[in-house]
Write an enzyme that holds these catalytic residues in place. Structure first.
Site, mmCIF file in Angstrom:
data_model
loop_
_atom_site.group_PDB
_atom_site.id
_atom_site.type_symbol
_atom_site.label_atom_id
_atom_site.label_comp_id
_atom_site.label_asym_id
_atom_site.label_seq_id
_atom_site.Cartn_x
_atom_site.Cartn_y
_atom_site.Cartn_z
ATOM 1 N N VAL A 21 0.869 -1.177 0.000
ATOM 2 C CA VAL A 21 0.000 0.000 0.000
ATOM 3 C C VAL A 21 0.904 1.225 0.000
ATOM 4 O O VAL A 21 2.088 1.132 0.319
ATOM 5 C CB VAL A 21 -0.956 0.025 1.212
ATOM 6 N N SER A 22 0.336 2.379 -0.351
ATOM 7 C CA SER A 22 1.167 3.557 -0.591
ATOM 8 C C SER A 22 1.526 4.330 0.665
ATOM 9 O O SER A 22 2.558 4.997 0.711
ATOM 10 C CB SER A 22 0.465 4.494 -1.581
#
Length: 201
Positions: A9-10
């Protein structure tokens, strides 16, 4: 053959559980997971995964954009997986596992990935273009103040304040380590560390 999962995930605020659950349903033997932007080339878990895989292993990811955002980055990663003798399974893309002819299966898989890499690149460029237009419009109105730095002494995020404090401590040691090493230790990009360093002068 070993099934190896990769999840990303970012941001730290996002949750990896959905991806990890999906990978576990595929019965992967090991999962490499991290919270890093797809634009960040310093993704230690991705590099660990690429070092770990061998001939006949299968790399499983939930979506192609979990591996990277740009077509060039995706091409490099996919080529590395292929050169290691492993295969890639993207769960949200069509599967050709039932195709008996191996060469045809590989050709169909590669063709599908090229199409989706192109789509991902187009989406990324469209997002960047809309962001640039929005910033230009805000500047014209005198309303653009820029993005607030993430790692600052008064950050509302306690973790970000801690990273800032540790960065300052390491940067101001009598014999500071190389900035690249400090950035890797703290899990931040070199650009972020240079911004912190420049704020001290």
């Amino acid at each position: 053959m070993t099934k190896v999962g990769y999840a990303r995930v970012s941001t730290r605020e996002q949750n990896l559980d959905r991806q990890i659950d999906a990978l576990n349903r595929e019965h992967v033997s090991r999962i490499f997971a991290e919270k890093r932007s797809g634009k960040n080339t310093e993704r230690p878990e991705l590099h660990k995964m690429l070092d770990y895989i061998h001939d006949d292993d299968e790399v499983v990811v939930v979506a192609l954009d979990r591996l990277g955002r740009s077509a060039a980055d995706l091409t490099h990663i996919i080529n590395t997986i292929t050169q290691k003798g492993a295969t890639l399974d993207i769960l949200n893309l069509p599967s050709f596992k039932d195709v008996q002819d191996k060469n045809l299966r590989v050709m169909l898989t590669n063709l599908t990935m090229e199409i989706y890499k192109y789509i991902a690149q187009e989406e990324r460029e469209a997002i960047n273009e809309r962001q640039a237009e929005g910033i230009a419009a805000a500047r014209a109105r005198g309303a653009y103040v820029g993005k607030k730095p993430q790692y600052v002494p008064d950050s509302p995020d306690r973790h970000n304040r801690y990273i800032y404090e540790q960065a300052v401590k390491m940067l101001t040691e009598p014999k500071p380590r190389p900035k690249t090493q400090i950035a890797r230790t703290l899990g931040i990009s070199r650009t972020t560390l240079y911004k912190i360093s420049s704020s001290l002068t």
